[in-house]
Scaffold this motif. Structure first.
Motif, mmCIF file in Angstrom:
data_model
loop_
_atom_site.group_PDB
_atom_site.id
_atom_site.type_symbol
_atom_site.label_atom_id
_atom_site.label_comp_id
_atom_site.label_asym_id
_atom_site.label_seq_id
_atom_site.Cartn_x
_atom_site.Cartn_y
_atom_site.Cartn_z
ATOM 1 N N GLY A 11 -4.139 -15.615 0.725
ATOM 2 C CA GLY A 11 -4.189 -15.508 -0.722
ATOM 3 C C GLY A 11 -2.924 -15.804 -1.332
ATOM 4 N N SER A 12 -2.168 -14.789 -1.626
ATOM 5 C CA SER A 12 -0.698 -15.205 -2.192
ATOM 6 C C SER A 12 0.424 -15.326 -1.176
ATOM 7 N N CYS A 13 0.108 -15.681 0.130
ATOM 8 C CA CYS A 13 0.720 -15.989 1.307
ATOM 9 C C CYS A 13 1.794 -15.254 2.047
ATOM 10 N N GLY A 14 2.062 -13.918 1.629
ATOM 11 C CA GLY A 14 2.948 -13.071 2.169
ATOM 12 C C GLY A 14 2.363 -12.601 3.550
ATOM 13 N N THR A 15 1.352 -12.339 3.668
ATOM 14 C CA THR A 15 0.769 -12.086 5.109
ATOM 15 C C THR A 15 0.954 -13.406 5.827
ATOM 16 N N ASN A 33 -7.225 -6.110 -4.504
ATOM 17 C CA ASN A 33 -6.856 -4.971 -3.647
ATOM 18 C C ASN A 33 -5.444 -4.413 -3.488
ATOM 19 N N THR A 91 -8.196 -7.997 6.985
ATOM 20 C CA THR A 91 -7.346 -7.709 6.342
ATOM 21 C C THR A 91 -7.850 -6.718 5.004
ATOM 22 N N GLY A 92 -8.949 -6.116 5.302
ATOM 23 C CA GLY A 92 -9.467 -5.069 4.394
ATOM 24 C C GLY A 92 -10.327 -5.694 3.334
ATOM 25 N N LYS A 97 2.419 -4.681 3.634
ATOM 26 C CA LYS A 97 3.638 -5.189 2.812
ATOM 27 C C LYS A 97 4.218 -4.268 2.029
ATOM 28 N N TYR A 116 -12.264 -12.109 0.252
ATOM 29 C CA TYR A 116 -11.278 -12.546 1.119
ATOM 30 C C TYR A 116 -11.628 -12.607 2.784
ATOM 31 N N ASN A 125 -4.444 -5.117 4.032
ATOM 32 C CA ASN A 125 -3.293 -5.740 4.790
ATOM 33 C C ASN A 125 -2.096 -5.326 3.980
ATOM 34 N N LYS A 126 -2.422 -5.030 2.657
ATOM 35 C CA LYS A 126 -1.279 -4.621 1.704
ATOM 36 C C LYS A 126 -0.513 -3.418 1.995
HETATM 37 C C1 LIG Z 1 -8.425 -8.188 1.754
HETATM 38 C C2 LIG Z 1 -7.190 -9.304 1.492
HETATM 39 N N1 LIG Z 1 -7.119 -10.206 2.629
HETATM 40 C C3 LIG Z 1 -6.268 -11.072 2.528
HETATM 41 C C4 LIG Z 1 -5.452 -11.185 1.316
HETATM 42 C C5 LIG Z 1 -4.556 -12.271 1.440
HETATM 43 O O1 LIG Z 1 -3.252 -11.724 1.855
HETATM 44 P P1 LIG Z 1 -1.952 -12.488 1.179
HETATM 45 O O2 LIG Z 1 -1.931 -12.330 -0.664
HETATM 46 O O3 LIG Z 1 -0.554 -12.031 1.804
HETATM 47 O O4 LIG Z 1 -2.068 -13.885 1.277
HETATM 48 C C6 LIG Z 1 -5.494 -10.276 0.494
HETATM 49 C C7 LIG Z 1 -4.748 -10.598 -0.774
HETATM 50 O O5 LIG Z 1 -4.766 -9.801 -1.820
HETATM 51 C C8 LIG Z 1 -6.537 -9.184 0.399
HETATM 52 O O6 LIG Z 1 -6.498 -8.334 -0.589
#
Ligand SMILES: Cc1ncc(COP(=O)(O)O)c(C=O)c1O
Length: 355
Positions: A204-208, A93, A327-328, A68, A299, A64-65
């Motif tokens: 995780g850090s909420c941006g997605t 990641n 999201t990988g 972003k 994740y 997903n990164k």
């Molecule tokens: C594989 C994977 N999925 C999901 C997420 C969560 O994304 P976000 O940090 O935007 O919430 C991350 C964040 O590092 C990630 O690496």
């Protein structure tokens, strides 16, 4: 089908215009595929299940990164910077995709990571080494403030030697970065067409999640966005996602489109960050065996376990199709080899000549 009211049409054409006007550097291979997962759907008793393959975004083995970073790294297109710095956990990641993106943009990357000591540079640490990303590893300290402070201090050192660092905050979760997932919702809306859908994703850090929630409001209003927290409690996540989404909306010239009460997050499936859960391990094995789909323990394995839990307990509507956002994070798998040692029989057979 009734035509959309003209007011909405005008707003949407302005949104489209603004989405194109905000700075972005193309990095990801898009659109990502949307694939049917019929055996998992039947296993869970769901009408339909699709997997949005953002593990195939094409940067550092996907994830997903990449979406972003297209927005987060836009300022580097000015040529003002020569090195990108970012922070993350031991197998971040985000950090490794940032290093890959930096190289794609002709820049160097330096990473501040933190966590328990590591014996070997496996998984994403190996990829970081291949990208030549000098790394400072804060032993037993992955607190966000410590990582951010170490990055700032390193940037000062670099500036003192004439370098021109560009800093990306944890997870690339900024209002700009979240626009990557507003764009992803536009992409998904074009792939799905109108209609009800339940979209499940790891948080995780909420941006997605922020981008998905805002993007749903704009492009897929009949979608229910369901975040599965991998490590943190739901309330602060919902608040942070709403805050980020308000920042992204402002970049599009819009007032806030949602409050924290509009952000659905489930935290019952979380575990210690960076540590596999048993439910996550099972979800990884079932996804691999039913659909040939690979997930990671940090994740997407936890998100899939959460999705299974919500489907089985009836929190998700079995009659409404589900999209699981992959999201990988796959390189992390290669640092969890010990956790899967017993996943299938492995028999060493000595050649006849050696007996
Ligand atoms: C594989 C994977 N999925 C999901 C997420 C969560 O994304 P976000 O940090 O935007 O919430 C991350 C964040 O590092 C990630 O690496």
């Amino acid at each position: 089908m009734a035509a959309a009211p003209p007011g909405r049409e005008i707003v949407m054409s302005l949104v489209e215009e603004r989405l194109e006007a905000v700075g972005r550097v193309p990095l990801a291979v898009l659109p990502t595929p949307l694939q049917e997962a019929p055996r998992l759907a039947a296993h869970l008793g769901l009408a339909g299940l699709l997997v949005k393959r953002d593990d195939l975004t094409g940067l550092a083995m996907g994830g997903n990164k990449a979406r972003k970073l297209e927005y987060d790294l836009a300022p580097t297109a000015s040529g003002e910077f020569d090195v990108v710095l970012t922070v993350g956990g031991p197998q971040s990641n985000h950090a490794v995709l940032t290093a890959a993106a930096a190289r794609r943009l002709g820049l160097e990357a330096k990473l501040v990571l933190g966590g328990p000591d590591v014996a070997h540079r496996k998984g994403n640490l190996l990829l970081g080494a291949l990208y030549g990303a000098e790394t400072r590893y804060l032993l037993d300290d992955d607190a966000n403030d410590s990582l951010a402070a170490a990055m700032e201090a390193w940037a000062c050192e670099l500036r003192a030697t004439g370098r021109r660092p560009f800093l990306v905050p944890l997870g690339g979760s900024t209002p700009n970065g979240a626009l990557g997932y507003v764009r992803a919702m536009r992409e998904l809306a074009a792939q799905l067409g109108p209609g009800k859908v339940q979209l499940v994703a790891a948080v995780g850090s909420c941006g997605t999640l922020a981008g998905l929630a805002l993007g749903a409001r704009l492009f897929l209003p009949a979608a229910r966005v369901v975040g599965i927290s991998v490590s943190r409690e739901a309330d602060p996540i919902a608040a942070r996602a709403a805050e980020l989404a308000a920042g992204s909306a402002a970049l599009l010239g819009l007032p806030p489109q949602l409050g924290s009460a509009d952000v659905e997050v489930h935290d019952a499936f979380r575990g210690e960050y960076g540590v596999a859960t048993e439910a996550g391990r099972e979800a990884i094995l079932e996804s691999a065996r039913l659909e040939g789909l690979l997930l990671d323990p940090v994740y997407t394995g936890k998100a899939m376990a959460g999705f299974f839990g919500l489907a089985r307990s009836g929190v998700l509507d079995p009659a409404v199709p589900v999209v699981f956002l992959h999201t990988g994070g796959l390189p992390i798998l290669f640092s969890f080899d010990d956790d899967f040692d017993d996943a299938a029989p492995f028999t060493k057979v000595f050649p006849r000549s050696a007996r």
